[in-house]
Design an enzyme around this catalytic site. Sequence first.
Site, mmCIF file in Angstrom:
data_model
loop_
_atom_site.group_PDB
_atom_site.id
_atom_site.type_symbol
_atom_site.label_atom_id
_atom_site.label_comp_id
_atom_site.label_asym_id
_atom_site.label_seq_id
_atom_site.Cartn_x
_atom_site.Cartn_y
_atom_site.Cartn_z
ATOM 1 N N THR A 156 0.901 -1.148 0.000
ATOM 2 C CA THR A 156 0.000 0.000 0.000
ATOM 3 C C THR A 156 0.936 1.193 0.000
ATOM 4 O OG1 THR A 156 -0.122 0.143 2.404
ATOM 5 C CG2 THR A 156 -1.818 -1.184 1.333
ATOM 6 N N HIS A 157 0.560 2.262 -0.641
ATOM 7 C CA HIS A 157 1.436 3.444 -0.797
ATOM 8 C C HIS A 157 2.768 3.056 -1.423
ATOM 9 C CE1 HIS A 157 -1.336 5.472 2.051
ATOM 10 N NE2 HIS A 157 -1.331 4.293 2.632
ATOM 11 N N GLU A 291 4.393 -0.395 -21.282
ATOM 12 C CA GLU A 291 4.346 1.074 -21.266
ATOM 13 C C GLU A 291 3.322 1.586 -22.275
ATOM 14 O OE1 GLU A 291 8.794 2.453 -20.030
ATOM 15 O OE2 GLU A 291 8.595 1.428 -21.932
#
Length: 432
Positions: A156-157, A291
Amino acid sequence: MNKKLWGGRFEKDTDALVEEFTASIDFDKNLYKEDIMGSMAHARMLAKTGIISKEEAAQIIKGLLEIKAEIENGMFEYTVELEDIHMHIEKRLFEKIGTVAGKLHTARSRNDQVALDMHLYVKEKIDDVVKGIDILMGTLWELSLQHQNTVVPGYTHLQRAQPIFLSDYFKAYYHMLRRDKGRFLKAKENADLMPLGACALAGTTLPIDRVFVKEQLGFSKIYENTIDAVSDRDFIMEFLSASSIIMVHLSRLAEDLILWSTSEFNFIELDDAYSTGSSIMPQKKNPDVLELIRGKTGRVFGNLISVLTMMKGLPLSYNRDMQEDKEPLFDTVDTVLSCLSVLPGLLKTMKIKKENMKKAVEDSFIDATYYAEYLVKKGVPFRHAHEVVGKMVSYCIKKNKKLRDLNVLELKNFSSLFEEDVKDENKGFSIK
Ligand code: ARG
């Protein structure tokens, strides 16, 4: 007099720049199949209702089929003078069968004609998208079965949070795609409305049979309101919305894998067949496919915003602005289908570096929540347990240790409730 099919009331020819400016043939030639299918159903209906004769309908249909073959064999000529695919096909029909061709456009306008073509197109393309989703879901499911015991840090984060199984990570994307599939199928259901018969906007005084056309073309419903029928592009906006949401998911998957393929993470390696090199740096192996999936997401969002914005200020009913719905739609179809088709192979061939994933789990404080929950099970309020374990982490950082390095005596300095079983139950590290 103007030479156009609609040229009767015009005294001058159209300016060449205007022809160029208003033409849509460069892109709406994409709709030739739907246009011919719609025209054939319309011609049959005109014959069934006695508006034209059976022989005339047969001539029209034969001509249309020949035109279809010409287009498919690359024998068809396009010119901006004829504006769009509808005019091209009708003009060619005149060349082939003469004045009878003029009967095809009875009780029809290009407004309901183009709406019909777009409905047929969207319905068909949704089937293709759903097939692509099914294949990708199958790949993710297979990967999840192969990695039921592979541990990887969950983030998370983008900070290591808790250990998870790689299997559950793949299943998370599987579930997103399952919802995407539902959204596309719902969009198909909403697109399953037949607009023909609305004509320009107000229907016709001729005794047409819309139910017959609906059945011929495999629709389940007919637009009840003719003004709505030619003004509605909800089905396109819904397709573009569902496409934008699936692209959010594919883009997040791409982003995860791009990160995982860096030397910093080193969790996966993309197969050579799904990577590209650098023209200057010989050591590089770049995740260009991923990408581009992430990058193409932007254009799919842009296409949705274009159509929403184009539609929002239009007075009822048809306005030429609506011709601008086509390029964003076609581009989105191509983009979503290409992203869906390239991902399964990329996922199946990538190397998953289980050892590095496990090492990352061990080399962290990712088991902190486990210790807090251990204390909770012994009756400690969670907030307090959180603080105790926070202190343990801080102590370990100072001592350059990990939580699992602390023996029970050391643990007791933080809480007397720690017992031997804290080690036995340490699931975060018992996973092999
Ligand atoms: N090319 C036009 C479009 O894509 C077809 C409809 C034209 N209708 C009209 N009344 N000019 O919307």
